[in-house]
Design a protein around this motif. Structure first.
Motif, PDB file in Angstrom:
ATOM      1  N   THR A 176      13.446  33.563 -47.938  1.00 54.67           N
ATOM      2  CA  THR A 176      12.636  32.840 -46.957  1.00 54.67           C
ATOM      3  C   THR A 176      13.174  31.421 -46.843  1.00 54.67           C
ATOM      4  O   THR A 176      13.881  30.930 -47.730  1.00 54.67           O
ATOM      5  N   THR A 177      12.839  30.785 -45.764  1.00 57.47           N
ATOM      6  CA  THR A 177      13.327  29.435 -45.512  1.00 57.47           C
ATOM      7  C   THR A 177      12.922  28.465 -46.610  1.00 57.47           C
ATOM      8  O   THR A 177      13.687  27.592 -46.987  1.00 57.47           O
ATOM      9  N   TYR A 178      11.736  28.647 -47.139  1.00 56.09           N
ATOM     10  CA  TYR A 178      11.213  27.704 -48.124  1.00 56.09           C
ATOM     11  C   TYR A 178      11.384  28.179 -49.570  1.00 56.09           C
ATOM     12  O   TYR A 178      10.847  27.583 -50.482  1.00 56.09           O
ATOM     13  N   GLU A 179      12.146  29.225 -49.771  1.00 57.81           N
ATOM     14  CA  GLU A 179      12.312  29.764 -51.115  1.00 57.81           C
ATOM     15  C   GLU A 179      13.189  28.844 -51.962  1.00 57.81           C
ATOM     16  O   GLU A 179      14.250  28.407 -51.531  1.00 57.81           O
TER      17      GLU A 179
END
Length: 188
Positions: free
Chosen positions: A169-172
Motif C-alpha cells: 500500500t502507499t502508506y506501508e
C-alpha cells in the motif's frame, strides 16, 4: 604560626581528597547501577538502524532475492524456514530474541547458507562499511536477520519486500521487529 597554617592547609587538602573520594564512589555506584540495567542481548543502535535500512535498500533486496533463488527458495517455499509459527504479529516476543541468542536455538540449516551468502554480497559489504560494524555488531545483525527469517510473517514480508509479487500500500512502512523487540521490552 607557620605550623598552624601548614596544619590548616593539610586539613583542607585532606577534606578535599575525602570529598573527592565520596563523589568518585557515588559515580561508580551509579555507573554500576546503569550497567546492571544494560542488556547484553540488545544490539547497538547502529545495528538496529542498519537492519531497518535493508528494507529500503533496493540493492540489498535484489541480492537477497538472488540468494534465495540461487538456493532454490522461492516465494512459496520460504514458508518452510519458519520456526516461530505462532506469535502475536503486533509485537515480537522478547523470548524469541533470547532463544535466537541461545546455544539451544535450532533452525533449518539453509538459513546459515542464506546468511553466509548475504555476508559475502557487495550490498551487505556496503552496509557494513556505512554503519562501521565491529565483530559484535556483525553477530547481532546476523541474529536479527535470522529472527526475521524464522518468524511466521516472513512469508508475507518476503512477498512484499523481496519477491515483490504483492503490491504494497502507499502508506506501508518497512517491517520493523526492533521497535517491539527492544523499545517496548527493555527499560533503560
Amino acid at each position: 604560626m607557620l605550623i598552624t597554617i601548614i596544619g590548616f592547609a593539610f586539613l583542607i587538602i585532606l577534606i578535599y581528597f575525602f570529598i573527592s573520594e565520596i563523589n568518585s564512589s557515588k559515580k561508580n555506584t551509579s555507573q554500576n547501577n546503569t550497567h546492571s540495567n544494560f542488556d547484553p542481548l540488545r544490539p547497538q543502535n547502529k545495528v538496529i538502524n542498519a537492519i531497518r535500512s535493508i528494507w529500503s535498500n533496493e540493492f540489498f533486496l535484489s541480492d537477497f532475492k538472488n540468494i534465495l533463488i540461487e538456493l532454490s527458495i522461492d516465494e512459496k517455499s520460504i514458508n518452510n524456514l519458519t520456526v516461530f509459527k505462532y506469535r502475536n504479529v503486533d509485537s515480537i516476543e522478547y523470548k524469541h530474541w533470547k532463544l535466537v541468542n541461545s546455544e539451544d536455538f535450532i533452525y533449518p540449516d539453509i538459513i546459515d547458507e542464506i546468511i553466509n551468502k548475504i555476508l559475502q554480497s557487495s550490498s551487505f559489504c556496503k552496509i557494513k562499511n556505512d554503519f562501521e560494524f565491529l565483530d559484535e555488531d556483525l553477530k547481532h545483525f546476523c541474529k536479527l536477520l535470522v529472527m526475521y527469517i524464522t518468524l511466521s510473517d516472513f512469508f508475507k514480508i518476503s512477498q512484499k519486500w523481496i519477491f515483490k509479487n504483492i503490491d504494497k500500500t502507499t502508506y506501508e512502512v518497512e517491517p520493523d521487529i526492533c521497535r517491539s523487540l527492544f523499545e517496548n521490552n527493555i527499560s533503560y
